[in-house]
Enzyme design. Structure first.
Site, PDB file in Angstrom:
ATOM      1  N   CYS A 152      -2.193   9.696 -13.864  1.00 34.98           N
ATOM      2  CA  CYS A 152      -2.434   8.327 -14.328  1.00 34.98           C
ATOM      3  C   CYS A 152      -1.731   7.521 -13.120  1.00 34.98           C
ATOM      4  CB  CYS A 152      -1.603   7.889 -15.506  1.00 34.98           C
ATOM      5  SG  CYS A 152      -0.081   8.221 -15.583  1.00 34.98           S
ATOM      6  N   ASP A 180       0.836   7.974  -9.042  1.00 40.71           N
ATOM      7  CA  ASP A 180       1.478   8.645  -7.905  1.00 40.71           C
ATOM      8  C   ASP A 180       2.382   9.570  -8.482  1.00 40.71           C
ATOM      9  OD1 ASP A 180      -0.258   7.207  -6.263  1.00 40.71           O
ATOM     10  OD2 ASP A 180       1.392   5.648  -6.164  1.00 40.71           O
ATOM     11  N   CYS A 229      -1.098   7.078  -2.811  1.00 37.79           N
ATOM     12  CA  CYS A 229      -1.738   6.307  -2.062  1.00 37.79           C
ATOM     13  C   CYS A 229      -1.134   6.216  -0.648  1.00 37.79           C
ATOM     14  CB  CYS A 229      -2.059   4.975  -2.640  1.00 37.79           C
ATOM     15  SG  CYS A 229      -0.518   4.000  -2.950  1.00 37.79           S
ATOM     16  N   CYS A 274       4.971   1.131  -5.900  1.00 39.44           N
ATOM     17  CA  CYS A 274       5.014   2.328  -5.122  1.00 39.44           C
ATOM     18  C   CYS A 274       6.368   2.699  -4.795  1.00 39.44           C
ATOM     19  CB  CYS A 274       4.079   2.470  -3.968  1.00 39.44           C
ATOM     20  SG  CYS A 274       2.323   2.459  -4.224  1.00 39.44           S
TER      21      CYS A 274
END
Lengths: 150, 381
Positions: free
Chosen positions: A58, A60, A83, A127
């Site tokens: 789902c 990183d 990413c 992130c």
């Protein structure tokens, strides 16, 4: 319209004081540099602390290993699935943590990471949290193990 | 920097012949097609000539073509147009439709319409029997795309069309990615409404069309000055319409050469990727596909990272997944095919065009090899 009120109108719209601060849409050079040449990639043999956070189904994922000597993070390695934003911020987290005491490293925030990479697109802000979470969990893992031994 | 464009399903460059045909209508012949004077007549003539050209391309009658602003508007006009005209009922759509169809159906659900989304098999195809089973007494529309924008997988449109016809249900087909790449005949395929777009076939952006079969009643979604038989009000964009019709006409004329060119490049690309890189899969490879689209999945890496590596080397491709929000959802198309989320998240779409070369394919394969190797070396998986 009376003559008086028309005098009040500015001749042209005032220039903005600074360029409009919109969201960053694309990655900057620092992010791209860390993405193409990530620092501290890999794993440590018998790490003093380790953590793996995130779930590739789902989102990183990041894995962190740390080596601690007299409460100082002397070495740190990471591996990351995600990413460009996740890879670059993970790399930056390891750079920021290396050489710091565990207490200092625990104080690093996701804002510090974003600032250090010179900003990141709005939709990629999350992130930088992953790297911080992985670092903190690895340090806590070390502290737990150290306490058990002590 | 060297530039390679492999994102033709996003948009295509404008054909020079199309640009030439448009030029007069961007300059001297600027009239409003509704004006009764010389300028208006010039515009009106161009508009109606374009309608004839567009109709010929899909074996339709000129009066069955409505010009719109593009594929999304055409999908909206078809689906909302039928729904608003009927007032209530049940709509069937495939689960791999473009968001222009899916989000429109979802909006209609909120207005009281019922919907059924058809599943697809692991190769991305709708089962016509599933269409039959989903039909209810109050079904007003079946909407299934000609071919998918992410995988290029083609649907059994003619079979679905004849099922719809047997049950006297209207059939809408989104052919935005299919037109000009595979022959489409609205009669043979029993299509009542067909969505078309210009900029996927070397025409200008912002223009498209909807084929509406004679006698099909639908309500407009844009009202005003009664242009386009009252189904799409607003002054016609003559230059764009001329360009669209020209692009459509060229695409149909050159379809055979196009198919040979792009399919040989696509096959070369796929076989070199399969040979040169471990743990690669081509989604929908077992199904009949458009000749130019390849959906390639790489394990242990994430699509956006692959795409940035390609972009840094001058290669433009796109992601199968829409990683545009904070919560990256894997592609609904790949998910519907039963592809695991982590595999879907490592999938990119390469869509070729007639101007691409073998050398560009070689270059891309070699860049991809390096990118995948580098990303896997840092991957936690």
């Amino acid at each position: 319209m009376t003559e008086e009120s028309s005098k009040d109108l500015p001749e042209k719209p005032p220039a903005p004081a600074s360029p409009p601060a919109g969201p960053i849409l694309f990655y900057n050079e620092i992010v791209i540099e860390h993405f193409t040449n990530p620092r501290n990639v890999g794993e440590l043999e018998n790490p003093d602390g380790e953590a793996i956070v995130g779930d590739p189904t789902c989102g990183d994922q990041m894995k962190v290993h740390i080596r601690v000597d007299s409460n100082i993070i002397v070495d740190i390695k990471f591996k990351s699935y995600g990413c460009p934003g996740a890879i670059a911020t993970s790399s930056m987290v390891t750079e920021l943590a290396k050489g710091k005491s565990t207490d200092e490293a625990l104080m690093i925030t996701d804002d510090d990471v974003v600032l250090s990479v010179g900003g990141i697109p709005e939709r990629k802000k999350h992130c930088s949290l992953l790297g911080i979470k992985a670092l903190q969990e690895a340090i806590n893992d070390y502290l737990r193990k150290a306490k058990d031994l002590g | 920097m060297r530039r390679v464009y492999f994102d033709h399903n996003a948009t295509t460059p404008l054909d020079a012949r199309v640009f030439e045909a448009m030029k007069p209508y961007l300059t001297d012949a600027f009239g409003n097609a509704s004006s009764p004077h010389h300028y208006g007549r010039l515009a009106k003539q161009a508009l109606e000539r374009s309608r004839v050209l567009a109709a010929e391309a899909i074996a339709a009658k000129p009066e069955e073509i409505i010009f719109t602003s593009g594929g999304t508007e055409s999908d909206n006009l078809a689906i909302r147009g039928i729904a608003y005209h009927r007032g209530k009922g049940h709509i069937i759509a495939s689960s791999v439709e473009h968001h222009a169809v899916l989000k429109t159906c979802q909006a209609l659900e909120r207005a009281g319409f019922r919907t059924t989304y058809l599943p697809v098999d692991p190769h991305g195809r709708v089962d016509p029997n599933e269409v039959k089973r989903s039909i209810r007494k109050d079904t007003v529309l079946i909407s299934v795309m000609f071919a998918n924008n992410e995988t290029g997988v083609m649907q059994p449109v003619a079979e679905i069309g004849s099922i719809a016809r047997e049950h006297s249900i209207l059939f809408h087909c989104d052919a935005v990615q299919g037109i000009g790449k595979s022959a489409i005949d609205v009669e043979e395929m029993c299509i009542d409404l067909l969505s078309l777009s210009s900029h996927k076939i070397y025409g200008p952006q912002g223009i498209g069309g909807l084929y509406v079969r004679d006698g099909t009643e639908l309500s407009p979604i844009i009202t005003g000055g009664h242009q386009e038989r009252g189904l799409r009000s607003g002054t016609e964009n003559i230059a764009a319409i001329v360009g669209f019709a020209q692009a459509l006409s060229i695409a149909i004329d050159e379809i055979d050469t196009y198919r040979v060119t792009v399919s040989s490049l696509r096959d070369k690309l796929e076989s070199e990727l399969l040979d040169g890189i471990d743990r690669v899969e081509i989604h929908g490879a077992q199904a009949e596909r458009l000749p130019h689209t390849s959906s390639v999945g790489f394990s242990s890496v994430e699509a956006e990272s692959i795409l940035l590596h390609l972009d840094l080397k001058g290669i433009a491709a796109s992601s199968g997944s829409a990683c545009t929000t904070g919560d990256p959802e894997p592609s609904h198309v790949l998910s519907a095919m039963g592809i695991a989320p982590e595999r879907a998240r490592g999938s990119i779409r390469i869509s070729l065009g007639r101007e691409n070369t073998e050398e560009e394919v070689d270059y891309t394969v070699s860049v991809l090899k390096d990118a995948i190797k580098q990303l896997r070396s840092i991957s936690s998986q």
